[in-house]
Design a protein around this motif. Structure first.
Motif, PDB file in Angstrom:
ATOM      1  N   LEU A 250       0.843  -1.199   0.000  1.00 61.15           N
ATOM      2  CA  LEU A 250       0.000   0.000   0.000  1.00 61.15           C
ATOM      3  C   LEU A 250       0.872   1.239   0.000  1.00 61.15           C
ATOM      4  CD1 LEU A 250      -2.908   0.984   0.114  1.00 61.15           C
ATOM      5  CD2 LEU A 250      -2.717   1.077   2.590  1.00 61.15           C
ATOM      6  N   ASP A 251       1.925   1.217   0.800  1.00 58.54           N
ATOM      7  CA  ASP A 251       2.849   2.329   0.876  1.00 58.54           C
ATOM      8  C   ASP A 251       3.458   2.634  -0.499  1.00 58.54           C
ATOM      9  OD1 ASP A 251       6.185   2.753   1.959  1.00 58.54           O
ATOM     10  OD2 ASP A 251       4.578   4.229   2.189  1.00 58.54           O
TER      11      ASP A 251
ATOM     12  N   LEU B   5      -3.266   8.058  -5.376  1.00 54.85           N
ATOM     13  CA  LEU B   5      -3.732   9.422  -5.151  1.00 54.85           C
ATOM     14  C   LEU B   5      -3.608  10.272  -6.411  1.00 54.85           C
ATOM     15  CD1 LEU B   5      -2.284  10.063  -1.582  1.00 54.85           C
ATOM     16  CD2 LEU B   5      -4.663   9.654  -2.218  1.00 54.85           C
ATOM     17  N   ILE B   6      -2.475  10.125  -7.113  1.00 53.49           N
ATOM     18  CA  ILE B   6      -2.284  10.867  -8.357  1.00 53.49           C
ATOM     19  C   ILE B   6      -3.371  10.470  -9.359  1.00 53.49           C
ATOM     20  CG2 ILE B   6      -0.786  11.164 -10.360  1.00 53.49           C
ATOM     21  CD1 ILE B   6       0.792  12.395  -8.396  1.00 53.49           C
ATOM     22  N   GLY B   7      -3.605   9.169  -9.466  1.00 50.51           N
ATOM     23  CA  GLY B   7      -4.620   8.674 -10.402  1.00 50.51           C
ATOM     24  C   GLY B   7      -5.988   9.260 -10.088  1.00 50.51           C
TER      25      GLY B   7
ATOM     26  N   LEU C 266       4.201   4.998 -11.001  1.00 54.00           N
ATOM     27  CA  LEU C 266       4.724   4.407  -9.766  1.00 54.00           C
ATOM     28  C   LEU C 266       5.864   5.223  -9.164  1.00 54.00           C
ATOM     29  CD1 LEU C 266       4.911   0.531 -10.015  1.00 54.00           C
ATOM     30  CD2 LEU C 266       3.528   1.916  -8.511  1.00 54.00           C
ATOM     31  N   PHE C 267       6.522   6.034  -9.959  1.00 57.61           N
ATOM     32  CA  PHE C 267       7.612   6.841  -9.434  1.00 57.61           C
ATOM     33  C   PHE C 267       7.120   8.009  -8.591  1.00 57.61           C
ATOM     34  CE2 PHE C 267      10.907   4.512 -10.878  1.00 57.61           C
ATOM     35  CZ  PHE C 267      11.340   4.656 -12.179  1.00 57.61           C
TER      36      PHE C 267
ATOM     37  N   VAL D 259      -4.825  -0.019 -10.008  1.00 55.54           N
ATOM     38  CA  VAL D 259      -3.640   0.069  -9.148  1.00 55.54           C
ATOM     39  C   VAL D 259      -3.544  -1.173  -8.265  1.00 55.54           C
ATOM     40  CG1 VAL D 259      -2.549   1.351  -7.286  1.00 55.54           C
ATOM     41  CG2 VAL D 259      -3.562   2.585  -9.177  1.00 55.54           C
ATOM     42  N   GLY D 260      -4.691  -1.595  -7.741  1.00 55.75           N
ATOM     43  CA  GLY D 260      -4.721  -2.791  -6.903  1.00 55.75           C
ATOM     44  C   GLY D 260      -4.235  -4.017  -7.644  1.00 55.75           C
TER      45      GLY D 260
END
Lengths: 264, 296
Positions: free
Chosen positions: A5-6, A13-15, A143-144, A229-230
């Protein structure tokens, strides 16, 4: 699990942040029938980024200056500015085409998409890292992203969102192209050109013709982001392509459901 | 119910920490992973961001990569801008100890003398790689030097095992030195011959073997060569006896195929790094296979 999750939280959040702004913009894009405008603006922004970078590099020969200062936290000021300037000029161009050649608009947008892509290759043909520049610019690496990026871009996306909702006049004419160029320049650097396209067009497609399209577009988009994302976390797959696939698969499932439900 | 859950979570957290005691080495390329493995053995965990069939200029970002960089105690990469397209971005998410300037941050090019450093930095000359050729792992001396650095850094991170690391280093050094001598003798017939490369990935290896590079087909990775450049390459080959056209496993096929067909010179794929070809299982094989393929 907490570690996973981290890792994906900033991307999540960006998405979500980007999808909030892309939903109404995408609906407008679909309504006007100018589907490729996001690809074109992203590519034009990319060209601006590269040209600005090359101009700066010719002054500071050592490439370290540019590459260690990257765009995600806005430190690479001049190339990001170049991207924005070009995107805004692109917006002006497309507004002009809309006014004078409305029926051929989409075709011309496509033309400028391939033109800027080709010019980018030409400009970079002398740069030792040419291909990487192009690829990273357009594929985005969601992801970055870090939580700092979320905080950095929140005012921008928040501002665009507020303007769109509270100042309806900005949805027409030059205002639309201006806000669109601003949004895409930022989001393509964060999530890449394909996820930008998916998050603009899919929610609009899926909610086309509905009552309250915007609300459903937000719901669909947020859901797709979370699932995408999950899945990328669970399957250890690259997040960008996973998001695009999720958007489309979920979109198709909902569309099929709607088609079946509305059969006489 | 909650009590059970808490206990399970707590216990799994504990065992996770116990496993974490091993130094975690994050390498950008498989050659450094292999080398770190030689020195660290079972005392360390080591991963590589790219694998042998991937172009190290690019990275495929997966959640596991992010998880690894957040746990790294030591970072080993080639440097000299090879990873510049992605490493700075990745490092933003990394631990403090592997950031630039820290002992946990090892860019091999910082410790060796790169070749092909441009004498004049002028964009009009085209390909400007200010720090020289980054593919340093293909020089046996560089491998030796890096092995010593890895030993030093591992000993600092994990002093409890420093005698083991030192022993591993000594063993590796003697094996590597005798292998180097072997390569020098088996490759003697290659010295003085000429090749054409698809991209300047093999400069260090070719220098070691005494082989001359006539031209490179695709100067900038991913940017297709111009017609004029291709014509130049073909004419150079026609005027000089060329042993082979060589490329890496991850180079695009078309340019090399085209030149080979036009000139009749054979095209060979050298392993470039560990995992490049099916049998390239360690660092020694890179050189063994390369010499064998070039000699046949």
């Amino acid at each position: 699990m907490a570690e996973l999750l981290d890792i994906v939280l900033p991307a999540l959040l960006i998405g979500l942040m980007v999808s909030v702004v892309h939903a109404p913009l995408g609906i407008e894009v679909l309504r006007r029938g100018i589907i490729f405008i996001d690809l074109a603006i992203a590519q034009i922004a990319g060209l601006g980024f590269i040209i600005a970078e090359v101009l700066v590099q010719s002054k500071y020969i050592h490439s370290e200056h540019i590459h260690t200062e990257h765009f995600l936290s806005g430190f690479s000021f001049i190339p990001s500015l170049g991207a924005l300037v070009f995107a805004l000029l692109g917006g002006l161009l497309f507004r002009y085409i809309e006014k004078h050649f409305p029926t051929l608009q989409e075709a011309w947008i496509g033309v400028f998409f391939v033109l800027s892509a080709s010019l980018s290759i030409l400009v970079l043909s002398n740069n030792p890292h040419g291909d990487e520049e192009l690829k990273h610019l357009l594929s985005g690496q969601i992801l970055f992203a870090t939580l700092d990026d979320v905080i950095f871009y929140l005012p921008l996306f928040g501002g665009i969102f507020a303007t769109w909702m509270l100042v309806p006049k900005m949805r027409q004419g030059l205002g639309f192209y201006f806000m669109f160029a601003l949004t895409i320049t930022a989001s393509v650097q964060l999530i890449g050109i394909y996820v930008v396209f998916a998050s603009l067009i899919l929610p609009a497609l899926v909610t086309f013709g509905r009552q309250k399209p915007l609300l459903y577009a937000w719901l669909f988009s947020s859901f797709s982001i979370i699932v995408g994302v999950g899945l990328s976390a669970l399957l250890d797959a690259p997040t960008g392509p996973m998001l695009v696939t999720t958007y489309v698969v979920l979109g198709l499932l909902i569309s099929i459901k709607t088609v079946i439900a509305t059969r006489p | 119910m909650m009590k059970w859950l808490t206990t399970i979570v707590f216990l799994s957290g504990c065992s996770f920490n116990a496993v974490q005691a091993k130094p975690f080495v994050f390498t950008c390329e498989p050659e450094w992973q292999a080398l770190a493995q030689e020195i660290g053995g079972d005392q360390i965990r080591v991963v590589s961001a790219t694998h042998g069939r991937q172009d190290p200029h690019f990275i495929r970002v997966k959640p596991s990569l992010m998880s690894q960089i957040k746990r790294a105690d030591l970072l080993i990469c080639s440097g000299a801008d090879l990873e510049v397209g992605w490493l700075p971005l990745l490092l933003r998410n990394g631990t403090k100890k592997i950031q630039a300037g820290q002992p946990g941050h090892v860019l091999v090019s910082d410790y060796v003398t790169n070749i092909e450093i441009p004498q004049v930095l002028d964009r009009s000359l085209g390909d400007i790689h200010p720090d020289g050729n980054p593919h340093v792992h293909l020089d046996p001396q560089v491998i030796l030097k890096t092995a010593a650095i890895i030993n030093e850094r591992l000993a600092a991170i994990d002093p409890n095992h420093k005698t083991i690391y030192a022993e591993n280093l000594k063993e590796f050094e003697s094996k590597w030195l005798s292998a180097t001598e072997r390569w020098k003798s088996t490759s003697a017939s290659l010295a003085g011959k000429s090749v054409v490369v698809q991209h300047k990935s093999f400069s260090y290896l070719l220098k070691f073997l005494g082989i001359n590079v006539l031209a490179s087909i695709e100067e900038k990775p991913g940017i297709p060569p111009s017609a004029r450049h291709l014509a130049k390459v073909v004419s150079i080959i026609k005027q000089n006896p060329t042993l082979a056209i060589i490329r890496t496993p991850f180079d695009t096929k078309a340019p090399g195929d085209w030149v080979s067909e036009k000139t009749g010179v054979r095209l060979i794929t050298l392993p470039y790094t560990v995992g490049g070809l099916p049998d390239t299982t360690d660092l020694y094989k890179i050189y063994d296979q390369s010499i064998e393929l070039l000699s046949n």
